[in-house]
Scaffold this motif. Structure first.
Motif, short mmCIF file in Angstrom:
data_model
loop_
_atom_site.label_atom_id
_atom_site.label_comp_id
_atom_site.label_asym_id
_atom_site.label_seq_id
_atom_site.Cartn_x
_atom_site.Cartn_y
_atom_site.Cartn_z
N GLY A 155 0.92 -1.30 0.00
CA GLY A 155 0.04 -0.04 -0.11
C GLY A 155 0.81 1.35 0.08
N THR A 156 2.20 1.14 0.04
CA THR A 156 3.08 2.19 0.20
C THR A 156 3.87 2.25 -1.13
N THR A 157 4.77 3.22 -1.46
CA THR A 157 5.29 3.38 -2.84
C THR A 157 6.50 2.26 -2.64
N ALA A 158 7.01 2.00 -4.10
CA ALA A 158 8.01 0.93 -3.94
C ALA A 158 9.36 1.75 -3.99
N ILE A 178 -9.92 -3.84 1.44
CA ILE A 178 -10.35 -2.56 0.91
C ILE A 178 -8.95 -1.85 0.36
N LEU A 179 -8.07 -2.27 0.91
CA LEU A 179 -6.52 -1.76 0.46
C LEU A 179 -6.20 -2.41 -0.74
N ALA A 180 -6.63 -3.77 -0.87
CA ALA A 180 -6.04 -4.37 -1.96
C ALA A 180 -6.92 -3.92 -3.32
N SER A 233 -0.45 4.23 -2.29
CA SER A 233 -1.83 4.29 -2.18
C SER A 233 -2.54 4.40 -0.93
N CYS A 234 -1.93 4.36 0.20
CA CYS A 234 -2.38 4.81 1.38
C CYS A 234 -1.50 5.33 2.27
N ILE A 235 -1.20 6.72 2.01
CA ILE A 235 -0.20 7.12 2.78
C ILE A 235 -0.19 7.33 4.33
N ALA A 236 -1.68 6.99 4.59
CA ALA A 236 -1.65 6.96 6.18
C ALA A 236 -0.96 5.83 6.91
N SER A 264 -7.52 -0.83 -8.19
CA SER A 264 -8.37 0.17 -9.09
C SER A 264 -7.47 1.39 -9.24
N SER A 265 -6.15 1.35 -9.16
CA SER A 265 -5.22 2.39 -9.39
C SER A 265 -5.72 3.93 -8.41
N ASP A 266 -6.51 3.53 -7.45
CA ASP A 266 -6.73 4.53 -6.50
C ASP A 266 -5.95 4.70 -5.36
N SER A 267 -6.41 5.43 -4.54
CA SER A 267 -5.91 5.65 -3.24
C SER A 267 -6.79 5.82 -2.16
N ILE A 268 -6.50 5.84 -0.89
CA ILE A 268 -7.32 5.64 0.13
C ILE A 268 -6.95 6.38 1.72
N GLY A 269 -7.94 6.86 2.25
CA GLY A 269 -7.61 7.61 3.62
C GLY A 269 -7.70 6.76 4.54
N GLY A 270 -7.13 7.07 5.96
CA GLY A 270 -7.24 6.31 6.98
C GLY A 270 -7.26 7.24 8.33
#
Lengths: 321, 321, 321, 321
Positions: free
Chosen positions: B52-55, B163-165, B296-299, B170-176
């Motif tokens: 969920g985080t950048t490579a 939900i993270l997967a 995808s999820c900076i949180a 879906s090439s989206d991001s999500i909050g937390g």
């Protein structure tokens, strides 16, 4: 400390049952017309008397002792005083407990029991009278910026008459939710670190007694959203966006859209219902009954205080540009 | 401005793709043992690489250039630098749009287009590396105070794997949502006006990129509660309370119970999904595709940053006593 | 701005002929006994009435409106007011010139002519009454530190009776030199950059009207000395030195020896002698005659103000340790 | 603390023999052209190598790590580093005395012996390299204001070649007097209380090592003058005065005439002559011989530092208007 702001700076002083409470406003530009009547409208909005607020009569007549000359600000510090009349300080000397939800315990620890406990002393909502007065001046510095603050829920209800009536009848108190909108905001106010607009507004808002939360734009709802839903799409070169999930702030800076934030106000801790607390003279938990005059819903009196504090912050940002 | 704190004060500098980012810590007492290894654990918690985080690989090796001598703080300012390696600054010169949800537009307005836009420049999450480093030092000043910050929801779900997967697919991001608990808090930290503990913590927390809300104790739920439910009853003379709706703070001062607050983190604005924005060269709305390496999820990376900033604030309060 | 200090902070307000002048003192510890009588001695030292000072009668009765309860400081801001009685504000409306040596011209430029010019307004020496009051409180915070400030020269004379009498007879005014000694100073107060003890004291002292120079220890004489003469030799392990050319400060920090500094006070600009100035209504240089009540040697009233400001600075350093 | 300024704010860090010394400049407006060559002239003026200064070679190449992009300031914090090369840190571990006139004793007390004592550590004149660098940036913000600082006396002599030669020959050191003139000053900079121009300049100047006095305009001579001599007569409506005893400042505000001040610099405390000091291991007074490379007249290197610090102050006032 008891000061707020970098260029436009306010300093608050006084106790609920002391001689006078007041505020000193430093950094106000010269040449702004100020009459004592200018304070009436906002001070009245803060006053008790509405349904759900205390019956205590407060006569809030601002006494401007410096910084105004011939009806205009001079540019030097403005000090505004308010007499504390109608106080009822019976005997506070035999207090044996700390009231739940109040600052009695923490204040006594901090000030080694030298604090003036009468009516909450320096922690009293009474001091927000000074904030409202500072807000009246601040609003004059930023006449084009429009700040509107209002109750949007009481006890979680958008229609709150019934729950408010029930609460009063049951000798209880109740919390509320306030929304504040700032219109006509100049672009690029704020700083990246550490004086983001959210940082500075939150700092100021949390100094208002009874505030327990603040959120900007979609706020806590953001934590549930997808990026594709949350991103506000720019629709023209002025920075106007289609939606306003950001609440008018990107990277800590204003983007020119309305700033929107919501503030959670807890229920007044003073309730007429019998409650328990620790009696430190008897060294055990005992019943507590609070008498006097109290607000069943302090949230009803806070919108104008939020407006005032917001105006102080915006005036300070404005003068820093 | 780019400084935070009264006695223990940090100053942050740097840009995402500049030579170095860093932090200067002023007001740190002398005699505190500091080794470069002490930074590893917290810096690793901030690093990308989790699901969920950048490579993007970040090697964060702290370079302490001042204020530490023979393994101990000297009492003079500590400056810690981090090299910006592995940056990928291709050509940023033909940018024709502002990315939605980013500080591109507001920063360009504030800095008259002189800002370094590569990778978000000074607004980049990259700078939080310096905050984490400052937090490592701050925690050493208040060894008995325990700060624990962790994700409690992603996309509104307590169980967030699915939900993270889905979001990543879906090439989206999500909050937390992040919760922070501070244990073993000394009583009576903070000031009534305007440096309440909530004010100062909120100020600091809102300087972390992507934060959109903060609430203490029962927070926004307080706005729905009755006083008889919300009041925390004292159960002994140390100020311990039965419940903790106040989140450990009364009248802006710590009451010795745990400080508890929750922070809403918006979804990363950088998404791989095609989205719309205003193209100011073509003077119309166009499609935007963002490439590169993004969270995808900076949180997921923020709990340690919140811990760090909280430690900085608590160390400052501690040193002010 | 109109505030001074980091932990122990004073904010000054008021105008010479306004309703009230005053001072707010923030950051004072709780539990310090304060009675209104405590102010008498120092306020009397500032009062006019000595030979060489104005005959204007000032009744300076401190009105403490906040921060003191049952005779002790509460730890919250202390505001002390003084009524402006006995003012003589005749018609200031037809002023056509700026008085030489006064702030009339600069203040009018800064405040766009909105400033209260009566009696010098906010620039009046009248405001130092508030400083003296703050000094009384500050001295109570640092009871062991002894601050003694006195005139050592008037008009360059150690025996000044004659030159003072001649000056008054010739309707002129005259400057003076004040020396201040601080005894029992804790070691290691101050900061290397930028809050050296010299920096912070000089900052405070130069806010007193009429001050034009400050020197520490051997001061300007140091510029003429050899290192072998100037170096103060340590004679024991407490840091005591044989000489005190450093004036008690090394590297910006107190070394435990007496702090000694001297302050140059210019002659009062208001003189009864006819002088020239520019008349901006007539657009030419004209003669100016000043009437009213003025000090021939303002330096005579300043020692207690220097003591007060010094006490404020030392109390702030003390509380920062 | 180690920061100076309200809007244009500098933070200094580093030790003489540490890895790097440096400065962070916050609040610099965007769009100011800055090249590394711009620093050469002023850095050279600070360098040793003149007759009467140390033979130590310092290569001062500024390493700008943030806040400059494509040759222009970005508006975000500028950090400039300088490597400490050519240091000679032999064994400082068996020091048994505090050098007279140095900060050794006071620093050890303040920092509980954890301070880096090598070469004076954070108290070293080496750190003024960062000040000079900040001054180069500051001067660019106020291009019309002209600041000229120069030696006017060494050892009390206007013609100082002989006294300087004698001093060097006798292994001693000597003090000096520096005068600084600020031309083309905007009218009405400064604040009445407590940020008078004298206050803020003196604060900054006294943070330069070796400064022991400052005076504005006729300064200490004022204390000997009559009002009729001292008053500067206005000769036109721009505020120009016939004389400049006020040094360009009335009521703490600039009056548009040149600001003139003089600064007393004490002799370098490091002298090659044998001197006495207290040996705290032997618990008695012993002889002390200092070796190494030292300035016989540190005053020779300070004019550019005074210019730099003055520029920082003026830039801050300028940006506050």
């Amino acid at each position: 400390m008891n000061s707020l702001g970098r260029i436009f700076r306010i300093t608050i002083f006084g106790e609920s049952h002391g001689k006078q409470i007041g505020i000193t406003i430093d950094g106000c530009p010269p040449g702004i017309g100020v009459a004592e009547d200018d304070f009436i409208a906002d001070l009245n909005r803060r006053k008790p008397g509405q349904f759900g607020t205390t019956a205590r009569t407060e006569e809030d007549i601002p006494n401007i002792v410096s910084g105004i000359y011939n009806g205009f600000t001079t540019g030097t510090p403005i000090t505004i005083l308010f007499e504390n009349k109608n106080t009822n300080s019976k005997d506070y000397s035999n207090i044996e407990h700390y009231r739940p939800g109040h600052a009695d315990f923490t204040a006594s620890c901090k000030y080694l029991n030298y604090n003036d406990i009468r009516g909450g002393g320096h922690f009293s909502g009474r001091l927000t009278t000074g904030l409202v007065a500072a807000g009246v001046i601040a609003k004059k510095i930023i006449p084009k910026i429009n700040i509107i603050s209002k109750i949007i829920e009481i006890g979680g209800q958008k229609q709150w008459e019934e729950i408010l009536a029930t609460t009063i009848k049951s000798s209880d108190s109740i919390g509320g939710l306030i929304e504040c909108t700032i219109q006509n905001v100049p672009i690029a106010m704020g700083e990246p670190f550490f004086d983001s607009v959210e940082s500075v507004l939150a700092h100021a808002i949390f100094s208002i007694p009874a505030v327990k939360g603040i959120e900007f734009g979609s706020g806590f709802e953001s934590a549930k959203m997808k990026g594709s839903e949350h991103n506000d799409i720019y629709i023209d070169k002025t920075g106007k966006t289609l939606t306003n999930n950001a609440g008018g702030i990107n990277g800590g800076l204003t983007n020119g859209n309305d700033i929107i934030f919501r503030v959670a106000i807890k229920p007044t801790p003073s309730i007429f219902k019998t409650q328990q607390t620790y009696n430190f003279k008897l060294d055990k938990i005992t019943n507590l009954e609070i008498h006097g005059r109290h607000d069943s819903c302090i949230a009803l009196r806070i919108p104008v205080v939020i407006e005032a504090v917001t105006a102080v912050v915006m005036a300070d940002f404005f003068l820093q540009r």
